[in-house]
Design a protein around this motif. Structure first.
Motif, PDB file in Angstrom:
ATOM      1  N   MET A   1     -28.710   5.346   1.307  1.00 42.97           N
ATOM      2  CA  MET A   1     -27.270   5.460   1.303  1.00 42.97           C
ATOM      3  C   MET A   1     -26.687   4.296   0.516  1.00 42.97           C
ATOM      4  SD  MET A   1     -24.523   5.258   4.440  1.00 42.97           S
ATOM      5  CE  MET A   1     -24.265   6.991   4.647  1.00 42.97           C
ATOM      6  N   ARG A   2     -25.612   4.563  -0.155  1.00 42.41           N
ATOM      7  CA  ARG A   2     -24.883   3.519  -0.865  1.00 42.41           C
ATOM      8  C   ARG A   2     -23.773   3.020   0.054  1.00 42.41           C
ATOM      9  NH1 ARG A   2     -24.751   3.237  -6.573  1.00 42.41           N
ATOM     10  NH2 ARG A   2     -26.935   3.033  -6.109  1.00 42.41           N
ATOM     11  N   LEU A   3     -23.716   1.712   0.229  1.00 36.45           N
ATOM     12  CA  LEU A   3     -22.676   1.069   1.019  1.00 36.45           C
ATOM     13  C   LEU A   3     -21.853   0.198   0.088  1.00 36.45           C
ATOM     14  CD1 LEU A   3     -21.262   0.144   3.650  1.00 36.45           C
ATOM     15  CD2 LEU A   3     -23.113  -1.547   3.912  1.00 36.45           C
ATOM     16  N   LEU A   4     -20.555   0.438   0.071  1.00 35.07           N
ATOM     17  CA  LEU A   4     -19.634  -0.346  -0.736  1.00 35.07           C
ATOM     18  C   LEU A   4     -18.781  -1.167   0.222  1.00 35.07           C
ATOM     19  CD1 LEU A   4     -18.899   2.933  -2.389  1.00 35.07           C
ATOM     20  CD2 LEU A   4     -19.630   1.063  -3.838  1.00 35.07           C
ATOM     21  N   LEU A   5     -18.789  -2.474   0.045  1.00 36.95           N
ATOM     22  CA  LEU A   5     -17.986  -3.354   0.886  1.00 36.95           C
ATOM     23  C   LEU A   5     -16.884  -3.951   0.029  1.00 36.95           C
ATOM     24  CD1 LEU A   5     -20.789  -5.218   2.878  1.00 36.95           C
ATOM     25  CD2 LEU A   5     -19.359  -3.310   3.649  1.00 36.95           C
ATOM     26  N   LEU A   6     -15.643  -3.760   0.440  1.00 35.18           N
ATOM     27  CA  LEU A   6     -14.482  -4.195  -0.324  1.00 35.18           C
ATOM     28  C   LEU A   6     -13.589  -5.062   0.551  1.00 35.18           C
ATOM     29  CD1 LEU A   6     -12.638  -3.885  -2.899  1.00 35.18           C
ATOM     30  CD2 LEU A   6     -11.623  -1.908  -1.725  1.00 35.18           C
ATOM     31  N   ARG A   7     -13.246  -6.230   0.017  1.00 32.76           N
ATOM     32  CA  ARG A   7     -12.260  -7.058   0.716  1.00 32.76           C
ATOM     33  C   ARG A   7     -10.871  -6.598   0.306  1.00 32.76           C
ATOM     34  NH1 ARG A   7     -11.115 -13.540   0.415  1.00 32.76           N
ATOM     35  NH2 ARG A   7      -9.548 -13.576   2.074  1.00 32.76           N
ATOM     36  N   HIS A   8      -9.974  -6.586   1.251  1.00 34.93           N
ATOM     37  CA  HIS A   8      -8.596  -6.153   0.978  1.00 34.93           C
ATOM     38  C   HIS A   8      -7.982  -6.965  -0.167  1.00 34.93           C
ATOM     39  CE1 HIS A   8      -6.821  -9.735   2.764  1.00 34.93           C
ATOM     40  NE2 HIS A   8      -7.719  -9.613   3.729  1.00 34.93           N
ATOM     41  N   GLY A   9      -6.905  -6.425  -0.724  1.00 36.30           N
ATOM     42  CA  GLY A   9      -6.201  -7.075  -1.821  1.00 36.30           C
ATOM     43  C   GLY A   9      -5.317  -8.222  -1.356  1.00 36.30           C
ATOM     44  N   ILE A  10      -4.543  -8.753  -2.290  1.00 37.25           N
ATOM     45  CA  ILE A  10      -3.680  -9.907  -2.041  1.00 37.25           C
ATOM     46  C   ILE A  10      -2.580  -9.507  -1.059  1.00 37.25           C
ATOM     47  CG2 ILE A  10      -2.094 -11.579  -3.064  1.00 37.25           C
ATOM     48  CD1 ILE A  10      -3.607 -11.053  -5.752  1.00 37.25           C
ATOM     49  N   ALA A  11      -2.520 -10.243   0.062  1.00 38.90           N
ATOM     50  CA  ALA A  11      -1.547  -9.941   1.107  1.00 38.90           C
ATOM     51  C   ALA A  11      -0.495 -11.041   1.198  1.00 38.90           C
ATOM     52  CB  ALA A  11      -2.261  -9.793   2.444  1.00 38.90           C
ATOM     53  N   ALA A  12       0.588 -10.702   1.854  1.00 34.80           N
ATOM     54  CA  ALA A  12       1.649 -11.676   2.114  1.00 34.80           C
ATOM     55  C   ALA A  12       1.083 -12.841   2.912  1.00 34.80           C
ATOM     56  CB  ALA A  12       2.784 -11.007   2.890  1.00 34.80           C
ATOM     57  N   ASP A  13       1.666 -14.014   2.735  1.00 36.66           N
ATOM     58  CA  ASP A  13       1.221 -15.190   3.476  1.00 36.66           C
ATOM     59  C   ASP A  13       1.373 -14.961   4.971  1.00 36.66           C
ATOM     60  OD1 ASP A  13       0.580 -16.619   1.195  1.00 36.66           O
ATOM     61  OD2 ASP A  13       2.567 -17.541   1.061  1.00 36.66           O
ATOM     62  N   ALA A  14       0.448 -15.554   5.721  1.00 35.73           N
ATOM     63  CA  ALA A  14       0.483 -15.427   7.181  1.00 35.73           C
ATOM     64  C   ALA A  14       1.645 -16.192   7.778  1.00 35.73           C
ATOM     65  CB  ALA A  14      -0.836 -15.920   7.778  1.00 35.73           C
ATOM     66  N   GLY A  15       2.134 -17.190   7.062  1.00 34.87           N
ATOM     67  CA  GLY A  15       3.241 -17.982   7.573  1.00 34.87           C
ATOM     68  C   GLY A  15       2.754 -18.958   8.633  1.00 34.87           C
ATOM     69  N   PRO A  16       3.696 -19.567   9.347  1.00 30.84           N
ATOM     70  CA  PRO A  16       3.304 -20.553  10.355  1.00 30.84           C
ATOM     71  C   PRO A  16       2.569 -19.899  11.517  1.00 30.84           C
ATOM     72  CG  PRO A  16       5.660 -20.114  10.470  1.00 30.84           C
ATOM     73  CD  PRO A  16       5.133 -19.379   9.265  1.00 30.84           C
ATOM     74  N   THR A 131     -12.753  -8.197  -4.027  1.00 29.50           N
ATOM     75  CA  THR A 131     -14.146  -8.164  -4.482  1.00 29.50           C
ATOM     76  C   THR A 131     -14.862  -6.966  -3.868  1.00 29.50           C
ATOM     77  OG1 THR A 131     -14.284 -10.542  -4.844  1.00 29.50           O
ATOM     78  CG2 THR A 131     -16.365  -9.412  -4.418  1.00 29.50           C
ATOM     79  N   LEU A 132     -15.743  -6.343  -4.657  1.00 30.54           N
ATOM     80  CA  LEU A 132     -16.518  -5.185  -4.227  1.00 30.54           C
ATOM     81  C   LEU A 132     -18.000  -5.488  -4.337  1.00 30.54           C
ATOM     82  CD1 LEU A 132     -16.578  -2.081  -3.502  1.00 30.54           C
ATOM     83  CD2 LEU A 132     -16.790  -1.707  -5.981  1.00 30.54           C
ATOM     84  N   ALA A 133     -18.729  -5.289  -3.243  1.00 28.35           N
ATOM     85  CA  ALA A 133     -20.191  -5.401  -3.252  1.00 28.35           C
ATOM     86  C   ALA A 133     -20.758  -3.994  -3.093  1.00 28.35           C
ATOM     87  CB  ALA A 133     -20.672  -6.296  -2.121  1.00 28.35           C
ATOM     88  N   VAL A 134     -21.776  -3.692  -3.883  1.00 24.76           N
ATOM     89  CA  VAL A 134     -22.443  -2.388  -3.832  1.00 24.76           C
ATOM     90  C   VAL A 134     -23.865  -2.633  -3.349  1.00 24.76           C
ATOM     91  CG1 VAL A 134     -23.149  -0.371  -5.164  1.00 24.76           C
ATOM     92  CG2 VAL A 134     -21.025  -1.578  -5.763  1.00 24.76           C
ATOM     93  N   LEU A 135     -24.220  -1.982  -2.250  1.00 26.92           N
ATOM     94  CA  LEU A 135     -25.540  -2.166  -1.659  1.00 26.92           C
ATOM     95  C   LEU A 135     -26.241  -0.817  -1.495  1.00 26.92           C
ATOM     96  CD1 LEU A 135     -23.414  -4.135   0.289  1.00 26.92           C
ATOM     97  CD2 LEU A 135     -25.658  -5.135   0.563  1.00 26.92           C
TER      98      LEU A 135
END
Length: 164
Positions: A1-16, A131-135
């Motif tokens: 099986m091919r597993l693709l792991l992707l981190r989410h894109g640029i998000a708003a700052d978490a703030g305080p 970033t995308l990792a393909v395993l």
């Protein structure tokens, strides 16, 4: 099986503090635009997925929706993929799609780096946003797979703009 792991894109700052306790931080307009380009880069590279599974946090769901649309795959949220996810959560996500040849999992750091390390038996992977990792995974267990490719967000965007 091919597993693709992707981190989410640029998000708003978490703030305080306390930050993002409710998981509602969205992608920024720049994050949305970049992820659309990165998804186009994935299709240009011939990357496919039969299913997309994501963390329930807003930024992951938005990322997953963008990528799923480009890849023509259904998307499903999985609470197990929220921050703190482990290899067991990824295994559960894969087992929920027994006939799939490829599943894309959208998640968070440092979870994704740790999961790649476990699956490959030690590969150290830095996951910047997008970033995308393909395993290739024989079994979703420690040492049960091989890292095939790693695409930083910038490489996916370049692929989308490449002339062919």
């Amino acid at each position: 099986m091919r597993l693709l792991l992707l981190r989410h894109g640029i998000a708003a700052d978490a703030g305080p503090a306390p930050g993002d306790r409710d998981g509602s931080r969205p992608l920024t307009p720049e994050g949305v635009a970049r992820m659309r380009t990165q998804a186009a880069g994935m299709t240009r590279l011939g990357i496919t997925a039969d299913a997309v599974v994501c963390s329930p946090l807003t930024r992951c769901r938005q990322t997953a929706d963008i990528v799923a649309e480009a890849l023509g795959a259904p998307v499903r949220e999985d609470r197990g993929l929220a921050p703190g996810a482990d290899l067991g959560a990824v295994e559960d996500a894969l087992l929920a799609h027994p006939g799939a040849g490829a599943v894309l999992v959208c998640g968070h750091q440092p979870d994704l780096s740790r999961i790649v390390s476990e699956i490959t038996g030690g590969a150290a992977v830095a996951f910047g946003r997008g970033t995308l990792a393909v395993l290739d995974v024989d079994r979703p267990r420690p040492g049960g797979g091989r890292l095939r490719a790693l695409y930083p967000a910038s490489a996916l965007r370049r692929s989308a703009r490449a002339r062919g």
